[in-house]
Write a protein that holds these residues in place. Structure first.
Motif, PDB file in Angstrom:
ATOM      1  N   LEU A   1       0.828  -1.200   0.000  1.00  0.00           N
ATOM      2  CA  LEU A   1       0.000   0.000   0.000  1.00  0.00           C
ATOM      3  C   LEU A   1       0.865   1.254   0.000  1.00  0.00           C
ATOM      4  O   LEU A   1       1.982   1.235   0.515  1.00  0.00           O
ATOM      5  N   PRO A   2       0.369   2.363  -0.543  1.00  0.00           N
ATOM      6  CA  PRO A   2       1.152   3.601  -0.542  1.00  0.00           C
ATOM      7  C   PRO A   2       1.107   4.290   0.820  1.00  0.00           C
ATOM      8  O   PRO A   2       0.071   4.304   1.478  1.00  0.00           O
ATOM      9  N   VAL A   3       2.248   4.852   1.249  1.00  0.00           N
ATOM     10  CA  VAL A   3       2.312   5.656   2.475  1.00  0.00           C
ATOM     11  C   VAL A   3       2.951   6.993   2.098  1.00  0.00           C
ATOM     12  O   VAL A   3       4.087   7.033   1.644  1.00  0.00           O
ATOM     13  N   LEU A   4       2.229   8.072   2.281  1.00  0.00           N
ATOM     14  CA  LEU A   4       2.660   9.373   1.766  1.00  0.00           C
ATOM     15  C   LEU A   4       3.825   9.959   2.556  1.00  0.00           C
ATOM     16  O   LEU A   4       3.862   9.912   3.781  1.00  0.00           O
TER      17      LEU A   4
ATOM     18  N   PRO B   1      -8.333   4.784  -3.985  1.00  0.00           N
ATOM     19  CA  PRO B   1      -9.085   4.344  -2.806  1.00  0.00           C
ATOM     20  C   PRO B   1      -8.218   4.095  -1.585  1.00  0.00           C
ATOM     21  O   PRO B   1      -8.730   4.048  -0.469  1.00  0.00           O
ATOM     22  N   ASN B   2      -6.909   3.955  -1.770  1.00  0.00           N
ATOM     23  CA  ASN B   2      -6.059   3.636  -0.627  1.00  0.00           C
ATOM     24  C   ASN B   2      -5.540   4.851   0.107  1.00  0.00           C
ATOM     25  O   ASN B   2      -4.808   4.700   1.094  1.00  0.00           O
ATOM     26  N   LEU B   3      -5.852   6.039  -0.370  1.00  0.00           N
ATOM     27  CA  LEU B   3      -5.323   7.238   0.271  1.00  0.00           C
ATOM     28  C   LEU B   3      -6.442   8.189   0.662  1.00  0.00           C
ATOM     29  O   LEU B   3      -7.173   8.685  -0.192  1.00  0.00           O
ATOM     30  N   PRO B   4      -6.578   8.474   1.962  1.00  0.00           N
ATOM     31  CA  PRO B   4      -7.549   9.483   2.395  1.00  0.00           C
ATOM     32  C   PRO B   4      -7.085  10.859   1.928  1.00  0.00           C
ATOM     33  O   PRO B   4      -5.956  11.009   1.480  1.00  0.00           O
ATOM     34  N   PRO B   5      -7.933  11.882   2.062  1.00  0.00           N
ATOM     35  CA  PRO B   5      -7.554  13.212   1.596  1.00  0.00           C
ATOM     36  C   PRO B   5      -6.365  13.777   2.377  1.00  0.00           C
ATOM     37  O   PRO B   5      -6.128  13.417   3.529  1.00  0.00           O
ATOM     38  N   LEU B   6      -5.648  14.682   1.716  1.00  0.00           N
ATOM     39  CA  LEU B   6      -4.475  15.330   2.307  1.00  0.00           C
ATOM     40  C   LEU B   6      -4.900  16.683   2.864  1.00  0.00           C
ATOM     41  O   LEU B   6      -5.529  17.473   2.167  1.00  0.00           O
TER      42      LEU B   6
ATOM     43  N   ASN C   1     -13.491  11.221   5.544  1.00  0.00           N
ATOM     44  CA  ASN C   1     -13.429  12.118   6.695  1.00  0.00           C
ATOM     45  C   ASN C   1     -12.128  12.010   7.462  1.00  0.00           C
ATOM     46  O   ASN C   1     -11.927  12.701   8.451  1.00  0.00           O
ATOM     47  N   SER C   2     -11.243  11.114   7.021  1.00  0.00           N
ATOM     48  CA  SER C   2      -9.962  11.036   7.734  1.00  0.00           C
ATOM     49  C   SER C   2      -8.894  11.792   6.967  1.00  0.00           C
ATOM     50  O   SER C   2      -9.074  12.158   5.817  1.00  0.00           O
ATOM     51  N   ALA C   3      -7.793  12.047   7.640  1.00  0.00           N
ATOM     52  CA  ALA C   3      -6.652  12.705   7.015  1.00  0.00           C
ATOM     53  C   ALA C   3      -5.567  11.663   6.783  1.00  0.00           C
ATOM     54  O   ALA C   3      -5.377  10.773   7.596  1.00  0.00           O
ATOM     55  N   VAL C   4      -4.878  11.797   5.663  1.00  0.00           N
ATOM     56  CA  VAL C   4      -3.860  10.799   5.321  1.00  0.00           C
ATOM     57  C   VAL C   4      -2.675  10.923   6.283  1.00  0.00           C
ATOM     58  O   VAL C   4      -2.292  12.016   6.696  1.00  0.00           O
ATOM     59  N   TYR C   5      -2.098   9.786   6.641  1.00  0.00           N
ATOM     60  CA  TYR C   5      -0.944   9.774   7.537  1.00  0.00           C
ATOM     61  C   TYR C   5       0.302  10.174   6.750  1.00  0.00           C
ATOM     62  O   TYR C   5       0.488   9.764   5.610  1.00  0.00           O
ATOM     63  N   LEU C   6       1.184  10.960   7.358  1.00  0.00           N
ATOM     64  CA  LEU C   6       2.393  11.426   6.676  1.00  0.00           C
ATOM     65  C   LEU C   6       3.629  10.808   7.308  1.00  0.00           C
ATOM     66  O   LEU C   6       3.892  10.987   8.493  1.00  0.00           O
ATOM     67  N   ARG C   7       4.385  10.102   6.481  1.00  0.00           N
ATOM     68  CA  ARG C   7       5.572   9.383   6.971  1.00  0.00           C
ATOM     69  C   ARG C   7       6.786  10.314   6.936  1.00  0.00           C
ATOM     70  O   ARG C   7       6.923  11.143   6.044  1.00  0.00           O
ATOM     71  N   GLU C   8       7.693  10.125   7.916  1.00  0.00           N
ATOM     72  CA  GLU C   8       8.924  10.915   7.904  1.00  0.00           C
ATOM     73  C   GLU C   8       9.810  10.478   6.742  1.00  0.00           C
ATOM     74  O   GLU C   8       9.799   9.314   6.345  1.00  0.00           O
TER      75      GLU C   8
END
Lengths: 539, 147
Positions: A86-89, A319-324, B101-108
């Motif tokens: 899965l992608p992790v931003l 679909p795998n990323l919630p809004p930023l 409704n959630s915010a995406v997690y941000l990795r270091e």
């Protein structure tokens, strides 16, 4: 913004006399005249710039992004599209994107979303690219830049380009094509690296305008530290969308030119494509919407192998990323945890003075100095600092100091492949040198020679160098006279032509005088003396 | 992660208490409700799928629709999907992810992956000197005279 007016000459229909009339010229249109074989055409260019973000790891995975690493060594399972990943931003990539959007004066979307853009290619393992088509990080924006096109005008012009949007997206891998064995070799090191796609409005009309914009963009990105802007290394890639149309008509069909990895090739490709489209349309053919490549060997744009119909990318939300979420400290809602938000305040404060702002400030401060000179100074931070140190005590003419620095000084540095920041000449050394030039101790032609010697012997004083190499200017009128007489004696044919009024011959004998004394005298004085001597001979 | 702390039944409405999301009223029926559509309902007609469309679908999706049965099945699928036109969506924003409704997690920004060339190349049918080998891609037509 009001459309600019231009003074155009018309001929009176009755008497035929020329008169000037101010007419409104449609913004951002220039007219290609008889250069293009027949009636006038307008050209329209829009750019898509892909800038690789300077970060340690990739946009959605933790693989390294170092340049020129061993093949397929910087590929994680996600980059290779192994199922179950899965992608992790990456936070740094988002911050870089936001900082760039702020520097380019875009409006930041507080909530932005990611999408999938589907197409099949071997260097795109997943079959889709994660991008931001609907709601990108930044919308709109503006860049002020300088265009220097000698074919259009002698002076440089400032222009403004408007941006459509700035978005984050993934890069694809690299493919090497083997024609003989009919295969492609794929390296996925680049797959997944973060890109900022900066899309411009179709605001450009010539290749030089596009070049001016890209150079300005490179500088801005380098100054804010989000991209190193090296087109040769692939950190900055430009695609150009080009179309032509007759004045007053709608935009024509456009083609896209890819594979432009230097500014020079971009200018060539754009110029060629404009000419090609005009030629096709004048022959009665239609322009097909297609992607073309630029062949550096022939200087032409060529079509790609598969003539595809309009590509359908089948965009869908990722679909795998919630809004930023991006906010500033004021607008930050209470319930968002700190590890899921990017704050713009710190990023905005960290943006230094941009080149266009610096140019405007310096133009107001030093009204005498031309735009070209100011642009050269702004381009080189250490040169600018050097300049401001030299003029700090206010004893010297600002315009002439700037001119000396940006022409001969910079020229000699370039000749020995040195940058202004590495120059061994101190501010005091330069001040001394400038005073010597102003006092006419050495001639204009000798300036570059003395500078070159100063750079190669940084420990010697200027006066000693001039003394040792005997580079003093010849000022005694008797010496100048004898030099002229010598040249007159040795060039009877040229002297006869000069007496008959041939300008070229006169210039020739004067330049021979300069050559005879190694340029150590003043050309105006030589010409004066020569004219007098020739008159004396005639009488 | 959505943590449901409390799930309260209030007649036909449920109240969801959640750490990351504000409390929301959800109207989900207690019993499933079917609405049978009559065939003559005002649904858009399914046009005959032309050869060009078939070719384009095959190219876009890398599938093969090489017989009548496949095309018939596709036509039926479109007809079924068209029933969605009955649903009234005026004033309702489209849903693109249940995580809206959630915010995406941000990795270091740290290098924590990669360096697994062997595993990455393991499943490839053909490799050459650490490259993946693929059929030739969409490349520009070479000019006759080189250089």
């Amino acid at each position: 913004m009001a459309a600019p007016m231009r003074s155009v000459a018309f001929a009176c229909k009755f008497c035929g006399r020329e008169y000037l009339q101010n007419i409104y010229v449609a913004r951002n249109r220039s007219l290609y005249s008889t250069k293009h074989q027949s009636s006038k055409w307008e050209s329209v260019i829009g750019l898509e710039v892909h800038a690789q973000i300077s970060s340690e790891s990739k946009l959605f995975s933790g693989s390294s992004t170092k340049f020129a690493a061993p093949i397929n060594s910087q590929v994680s399972f996600f980059d290779a599209a192994i199922p179950g990943t899965l992608p992790v931003l990456n936070r740094r990539c988002v911050e870089a994107g936001v900082k760039t959007a702020l520097a380019l004066k875009s409006k930041i979307n507080q909530v932005s979303k990611f999408d999938r853009k589907h197409y099949f290619y071997a260097d795109l393992p997943t079959g889709y690219q994660i991008t931001q088509q609907r709601e990108p990080i930044g919308v709109g924006g503006q860049v002020d830049f300088i265009v220097f096109d000698p074919t259009v005008s002698k002076e440089p012009m400032t222009k403004t380009a408007n941006l459509v949007q700035i978005q984050l997206e993934q890069d694809s891998g690299k493919s090497l094509h083997d024609d003989e064995d009919k295969k492609s070799l794929i390296d996925l090191n680049r797959a997944g690296i973060a890109l900022m796609e900066i899309v411009t409005q179709p605001d450009f009309t010539t290749g030089e305008e596009a070049a001016g914009f890209v150079k300005e963009l490179q500088k801005i990105l380098q100054i804010i530290g989000t991209c190193d802007g090296k087109m040769s290394e692939g950190s900055l890639r430009v695609d150009a969308n080009i179309s032509v149309n007759k004045p007053g008509e709608a935009y024509g069909t456009r083609t896209e030119v890819k594979n432009l990895n230097s500014i020079r090739y971009m200018v060539k490709a754009i110029e060629y494509e404009i000419k090609r489209q005009i030629k096709e349309l004048e022959a009665g053919n239609k322009i097909t919407t297609e992607t073309r490549n630029f062949d550096v060997n022939t200087g032409k744009t060529i079509a790609m192998r598969d003539k595809e119909k309009v590509l359908d990318y089948r965009f869908m939300p990722e679909p795998n990323l919630p809004p930023l979420h991006i906010y500033n400290s004021q607008s930050l809602p209470a319930d968002i945890p700190s590890d899921r938000v990017v704050l713009t305040d710190q990023l905005q404060n960290n943006i230094p003075e941009l080149p266009s702002e610096k140019r405007n400030r310096l133009q107001k401060k030093y009204e005498d100095i031309s735009l070209v000179t100011i642009a050269t100074l702004v381009n080189d931070d250490s040169l600018l600092k050097y300049f401001e140190e030299v003029i700090k005590d206010g004893k010297r003419n600002v315009k002439r100091v700037a001119s000396l620095l940006t022409h001969q000084y910079l020229g000699q540095l370039k000749a020995v492949e040195m940058h202004a920041e590495d120059s061994p000449l101190s501010v005091e050394d330069f001040k001394e040198f400038y005073d010597i030039v102003e006092a006419d101790v050495i001639s204009t032609e000798t300036i570059s020679k003395v500078l070159a010697l100063m750079l190669s012997r940084p420990d010697s004083k200027v006066k000693d160098i001039i003394e040792k190499e005997n580079l003093y200017q010849i000022t005694d009128p008797e010496d100048i006279k004898s030099l002229c007489k010598l040249i007159i004696k040795n060039n009877p044919k040229l002297v006869r032509s000069s007496k008959r009024g041939k300008v070229a011959a006169f210039n020739s004998i004067c330049s021979r005088v300069m050559k005879e004394c190694q340029g150590k005298t003043n050309l105006d004085k030589v010409e004066e003396t020569m004219v007098k001597l020739l008159k004396e001979e005639q009488s | 992660m959505l943590k449901v702390n409390c799930f309260v039944l209030l007649g036909r409405q449920y109240l969801l208490y959640n750490k990351h999301v504000h409390t929301k009223v959800i109207t989900v029926p207690l019993v499933s409700t079917w609405n049978n559509l009559k065939n003559s309902e005002n649904l858009p007609k399914v046009p005959k799928i032309s050869k060009e469309q078939v070719n384009q679908l095959e190219r876009l999706g890398l599938v093969e629709l090489n017989n009548e049965e496949a095309i018939d099945r596709l036509t039926e699928a479109i007809k079924t999907a068209n029933q969605l036109h009955v649903v009234v969506t005026e004033g309702v924003k489209p849903l693109d992810t249940v995580l809206e409704n959630s915010a995406v997690y941000l990795r270091e920004d740290e290098v924590i992956e990669g360096n697994c060339k062997k595993e990455v190349l393991m499943n490839a049918v053909k490799t050459e000197e650490d490259y993946f080998v693929a059929p030739p891609g969409n490349i520009p037509l070479k000019s006759k005279n080189k250089g």
